[in-house]
Design a protein around this motif. Structure first.
Motif, PDB file in Angstrom:
ATOM      1  N   PHE A  88       0.833  -1.208   0.000  1.00 50.50           N
ATOM      2  CA  PHE A  88       0.000   0.000   0.000  1.00 50.50           C
ATOM      3  C   PHE A  88       0.866   1.256   0.000  1.00 50.50           C
ATOM      4  O   PHE A  88       0.571   2.234  -0.688  1.00 50.50           O
ATOM      5  CB  PHE A  88      -0.960   0.016   1.193  1.00 50.50           C
TER       6      PHE A  88
ATOM      7  N   ALA B  93       1.903   1.673  -3.405  1.00 54.68           N
ATOM      8  CA  ALA B  93       0.744   2.023  -4.233  1.00 54.68           C
ATOM      9  C   ALA B  93       0.420   3.506  -4.072  1.00 54.68           C
ATOM     10  O   ALA B  93       0.085   4.190  -5.041  1.00 54.68           O
ATOM     11  CB  ALA B  93      -0.461   1.171  -3.856  1.00 54.68           C
TER      12      ALA B  93
ATOM     13  N   SER C 102      -6.941   7.714   0.090  1.00 53.90           N
ATOM     14  CA  SER C 102      -5.839   7.127  -0.697  1.00 53.90           C
ATOM     15  C   SER C 102      -6.185   5.761  -1.276  1.00 53.90           C
ATOM     16  O   SER C 102      -5.485   5.277  -2.151  1.00 53.90           O
ATOM     17  CB  SER C 102      -4.592   6.975   0.168  1.00 53.90           C
ATOM     18  N   GLY C 103      -7.212   5.123  -0.735  1.00 49.94           N
ATOM     19  CA  GLY C 103      -7.641   3.844  -1.286  1.00 49.94           C
ATOM     20  C   GLY C 103      -7.041   2.612  -0.639  1.00 49.94           C
ATOM     21  O   GLY C 103      -6.825   1.594  -1.297  1.00 49.94           O
ATOM     22  N   HIS C 104      -6.774   2.670   0.653  1.00 46.43           N
ATOM     23  CA  HIS C 104      -6.245   1.489   1.352  1.00 46.43           C
ATOM     24  C   HIS C 104      -7.271   0.352   1.271  1.00 46.43           C
ATOM     25  O   HIS C 104      -8.442   0.543   1.584  1.00 46.43           O
ATOM     26  CB  HIS C 104      -5.959   1.830   2.814  1.00 46.43           C
ATOM     27  N   PRO C 105      -6.825  -0.840   0.849  1.00 44.46           N
ATOM     28  CA  PRO C 105      -7.777  -1.937   0.611  1.00 44.46           C
ATOM     29  C   PRO C 105      -8.488  -2.439   1.877  1.00 44.46           C
ATOM     30  O   PRO C 105      -9.522  -3.095   1.761  1.00 44.46           O
ATOM     31  CB  PRO C 105      -6.905  -3.043  -0.002  1.00 44.46           C
TER      32      PRO C 105
ATOM     33  N   PRO D 219      -5.367   2.169  -5.172  1.00 37.48           N
ATOM     34  CA  PRO D 219      -4.542   3.272  -4.655  1.00 37.48           C
ATOM     35  C   PRO D 219      -3.505   3.802  -5.638  1.00 37.48           C
ATOM     36  O   PRO D 219      -3.280   5.008  -5.699  1.00 37.48           O
ATOM     37  CB  PRO D 219      -3.862   2.666  -3.423  1.00 37.48           C
ATOM     38  N   ASP D 220      -2.894   2.911  -6.436  1.00 38.49           N
ATOM     39  CA  ASP D 220      -1.852   3.404  -7.338  1.00 38.49           C
ATOM     40  C   ASP D 220      -2.431   4.306  -8.429  1.00 38.49           C
ATOM     41  O   ASP D 220      -1.799   5.273  -8.849  1.00 38.49           O
ATOM     42  CB  ASP D 220      -1.047   2.249  -7.960  1.00 38.49           C
TER      43      ASP D 220
ATOM     44  N   ALA E 124      -3.082   7.667  -6.894  1.00 40.67           N
ATOM     45  CA  ALA E 124      -1.820   8.399  -6.773  1.00 40.67           C
ATOM     46  C   ALA E 124      -1.420   8.984  -8.121  1.00 40.67           C
ATOM     47  O   ALA E 124      -0.985  10.134  -8.202  1.00 40.67           O
ATOM     48  CB  ALA E 124      -0.732   7.469  -6.248  1.00 40.67           C
ATOM     49  N   LYS E 125      -1.596   8.188  -9.168  1.00 32.82           N
ATOM     50  CA  LYS E 125      -1.241   8.672 -10.509  1.00 32.82           C
ATOM     51  C   LYS E 125      -2.075   9.893 -10.901  1.00 32.82           C
ATOM     52  O   LYS E 125      -1.638  10.727 -11.680  1.00 32.82           O
ATOM     53  CB  LYS E 125      -1.455   7.564 -11.550  1.00 32.82           C
TER      54      LYS E 125
ATOM     55  N   PHE F 236      -1.792  12.263  -2.844  1.00 28.58           N
ATOM     56  CA  PHE F 236      -0.584  11.828  -2.140  1.00 28.58           C
ATOM     57  C   PHE F 236      -0.847  11.721  -0.645  1.00 28.58           C
ATOM     58  O   PHE F 236      -1.504  12.566  -0.058  1.00 28.58           O
ATOM     59  CB  PHE F 236       0.556  12.820  -2.387  1.00 28.58           C
ATOM     60  N   LEU F 237      -0.299  10.664  -0.039  1.00 33.10           N
ATOM     61  CA  LEU F 237      -0.410  10.507   1.414  1.00 33.10           C
ATOM     62  C   LEU F 237       0.982  10.418   2.021  1.00 33.10           C
ATOM     63  O   LEU F 237       1.783   9.573   1.631  1.00 33.10           O
ATOM     64  CB  LEU F 237      -1.211   9.235   1.750  1.00 33.10           C
TER      65      LEU F 237
ATOM     66  N   ALA G 223       8.351   4.958  -9.606  1.00 29.01           N
ATOM     67  CA  ALA G 223       7.076   5.672  -9.593  1.00 29.01           C
ATOM     68  C   ALA G 223       6.985   6.666 -10.753  1.00 29.01           C
ATOM     69  O   ALA G 223       5.903   6.946 -11.250  1.00 29.01           O
ATOM     70  CB  ALA G 223       6.888   6.390  -8.261  1.00 29.01           C
TER      71      ALA G 223
END
Lengths: 464, 238
Positions: A415, A418, B48-51, B73-74, B77-78, B82-83, B103
């Motif tokens: 994560f 990610a 951020s989209g943490h699963p 999450p990726d 971010a793209k 940003f976290l 990245a």
């Protein structure tokens, strides 16, 4: 990644049409062994050595303590194939199919860069070899084993089979009876070979077992780094690779032996590698196993002289249907000897890695120092990793350190990456490359880059 | 810039965020304050989209007019989210350069990535030696947060969440970080998650949100942070 960066077609298997001058019949018996020796016009002592080894091979049991070897059929293997009439000295003289094969692995490209010499093995005999003048000037011998035996019979006779006897194990016995090719390296007193000696190996005949034999002798105060990289095309039936590598490290000498092994998945890679290290000598094995269906390999150092040092740095990657049973052996037979084993293994897609190590300190090997660390990284639930460390310490005044870790590729780390815009496949590759970094930074750059790419390539299929 | 709609979020079948509705605007600095367990970090993870954090079916996160609620999450971010982590994990054998090179592959030339890292490290007084080490391995609290900041700058995001960037950081590092952020806020949205008023002395938030029990219970300007420092959260507890 760009296509040019990832020209690993051989991963999916390719093979050139075979063009043989001679191929022994399938299977092995005394006649086949005699025939190999006579075709090579060997001295009688070598014929006798081969025949004796053959008898031992016949009577020895298969090792049952490691990986599953039950599918090997010794009668279904060609033990000797001679691809071209005579050895050639320049790239242009090579047959086209062989050149094409090497083009795919990239030998000439690599050579252009900074190779001290290439001794490339196509099937069972070395056909391409070029040694820089500098080596010859220094008195260094670097040739294939067959040539070594022909041109330097006294040196070969003195050392051949002295580190790994023909009685050692079933596969060493087999190799001793049918060996062909491999490298012969002799470094005279005080000579430091500054560029690594590299040899590329390749199997390219169906059902063909490759039994190369390598002998390296480093005289006092000398240094040499030998690098072998292996690739193999994929065939549907099993191939056997049973090599023997013997290394003699004399007083104050240092030898480093680096392997990047990427045999195709149908290959049984059963290799015996051992070194004998004399007073204050240093032996370093850097052993990377990515390919083959089954590997059993435990590079060893017999530390026989006061202050001798042995080191094994290894990486094993096991993917789908692979079992990497690898490790190291350190035998301390003299005072003040030191050894270090760093083992990193990765298992994914149902693959299995086993670390199998032996550290033995004999009585009287006072002040021996031992450091062992084996780290396993497990990518998914289907995969497996085991550790079989064996310590036989018969001396009280010793310093032993042993660490073992098992790590799973954590969701939190994935994560974190990610959140930087790195997808799961890339993130796994990055973390795996980071995990093996302590070992990869020890190997020549072009190999470490190839290794990282190969592992990334293997990992790519591991998700979704 | 970023809109939260009916944001109800649960983890391990426990509801943590309860129906949050809010719009974060461009060119603004936000401070989210609240005691432990009020849901601040969960909000950061959810954006951020943490699963591990599951959004309710009516919940939506809209970023630059795109619904990113279902994106991994990726991909978020793209797009520019940003976290900066409260406790950044150490990644053995991976340097900050290796991470950023990967990245930014296909976006920025690796050589430029390297130069920019070096330049920022100098500006933030990060020891050069730290850059060649495994990321966050054996680094001090301040060093870790500065490494997060370097990543933020290189990735050039539009919406940045800093989860307790002031925790475990000494006063000099804090000043350096705040000063740096202040110069970086233009054309972006910055969200500072914090327990205290500490960092807010050096970077003045445009808006302050107070979170309690998974809800936003109060919104105000920078004076709200001063009030909380003096009086605590007691007033907002129901």
């Amino acid at each position: 990644m760009k296509n040019t960066d990832l020209n690993f077609e051989y991963k999916y298997g390719f093979s050139m049409p075979e063009k043989h001058v001679f191929k022994s019949r399938k299977g092995i018996d005394e006649d086949v062994v005699r025939q190999i020796s006579s075709l090579k016009k060997e001295p009688s002592w070598m014929t006798a050595f081969r025949l004796k080894a053959y008898k031992v091979f016949r009577n020895k049991q298969m090792p049952v303590w490691g990986a599953d070897l039950s599918k090997i059929d010794f009668n279904d293997i060609y033990y000797y194939i001679k691809p071209t009439e005579k050895q050639v000295n320049s790239w242009e003289d090579l047959p086209k199919e062989i050149k094409d094969t090497y083009d795919k692995i990239g030998v000439p490209e690599a050579e252009k860069k900074f190779l001290a010499g290439v001794s490339a093995q196509y099937e069972s005999e070395v056909v391409y070899e070029s040694i820089q003048k500098e080596l010859t000037r220094q008195g260094v011998i670097f040739c294939d084993m067959d040539t070594g035996l022909r041109k330097y019979p006294e040196i070969v006779k003195k050392y051949f089979g002295t580190v790994i006897s023909l009685y050692d194990n079933k596969f060493a016995s087999l190799n001793s009876s049918v060996w062909s090719g491999g490298s012969f390296v002799y470094v005279p007193n005080g000579v430091k070979v500054t560029l690594p000696l590299q040899a590329y190996f390749r199997i390219n005949a169906q059902n063909f077992g490759q039994f190369e034999r390598t002998l390296i002798i480093a005289e006092e105060d000398s240094f040499v780094h030998y690098v072998e990289g292996c690739t193999a095309p994929i065939y549907t039936t099993s191939s056997l690779h049973a090599a023997v590598v013997e290394i003699i490290v004399k007083k104050n000498a240092r030898v480093r032996y680096t392997t990047v092994q990427n045999w195709s998945k149908n290959v049984y890679n059963l290799v015996t590698k051992r070194s004998k290290v004399y007073e204050n000598g240093v032996m370093e094995w850097v052993d990377c196993n990515i390919g083959s269906g089954v590997t059993m390999k435990y590079p060893s150092c017999y530390l026989v002289g006061d202050g001798a040092r042995g080191e094994v740095l290894s990486i094993a990657y096991a993917g789908d249907s692979q079992h990497q049973d690898a490790g190291a052996k350190m035998i301390h037979l003299a005072p003040n000897t030191t050894s270090r084993i760093i083992s990193k293994s990765i298992s994914s897609k149902g693959g299995r890695t086993s670390y199998r190590g032996l550290v033995q300190v004999s009585p009287g090997a006072k002040n021996a120092k031992v450091y062992v660390t084996c780290d396993a990284l497990i990518i998914d639930e289907k995969s497996r990793s085991d550790t079989y460390p064996d310590m036989r310490i018969k001396e009280k005044e010793v310093d032993i350190q042993h660490e073992a870790t098992v790590e799973k590729l954590g969701e939190e780390k994935l994560f974190y990456l990610a959140s930087r815009g790195i997808n799961k496949t890339e993130a796994e590759g990055l973390l795996v490359n980071g995990f093996i970094d302590p070992v990869t930074k020890e190997i020549p750059l072009e190999y470490s880059i190839e290794l990282n790419r190969l592992i990334n390539l293997e990992m790519e299929g591991s998700v979704g | 810039m970023l809109v939260l709609k009916n944001l109800t979020v649960s983890a391990s079948n426990k509801v943590i965020l309860k129906n949050l509705n809010f719009e974060f605007k461009k060119n603004k600095v936000y401070a989210i304050m609240g005691p432990n367990g009020s849901g601040k970090s969960t909000l950061a993870y959810a954006i951020s989209g943490h699963p591990a954090y599951r959004l309710d079916k009516d919940a939506k996160i809209i970023f630059n007019k795109n619904d990113i609620s279902a994106l991994p999450p990726d991909k978020r971010a793209k797009q520019g989210v940003f976290l900066s982590f409260q406790t950044p994990l150490s990644l053995s054998g991976v340097t900050v350069f290796q991470l950023l090179r990967l990245a930014l592959s296909g976006i920025k030339d690796p050589l430029i990535v390297k130069q920019e890292i070096d330049r920022l490290a100098k500006k933030l007084h990060i020891k050069e030696e730290l850059l060649s080490r495994s990321l966050n391995d054996n680094a001090s609290g301040g060093e870790k947060k500065k490494l997060e900041l370097i990543q933020a700058v290189l990735l050039d995001p539009k919406f940045l969440i800093f989860d307790e960037i002031d925790t475990g950081v000494d006063i000099d590092a804090l000043k350096a970080i705040a000063k740096f952020l202040d110069g970086f806020k233009k054309e972006r949205t910055i969200v500072l998650i914090t327990h205290y008023n500490r960092i807010l002395k050096y970077i003045k938030p445009d808006r302050v949100l107070v979170m309690l029990g998974g809800r936003i219970v109060k919104e105000g300007d920078y004076r709200l942070a001063e009030f909380i420092e003096k009086n605590g959260y007691e007033k907002y507890r129901s």
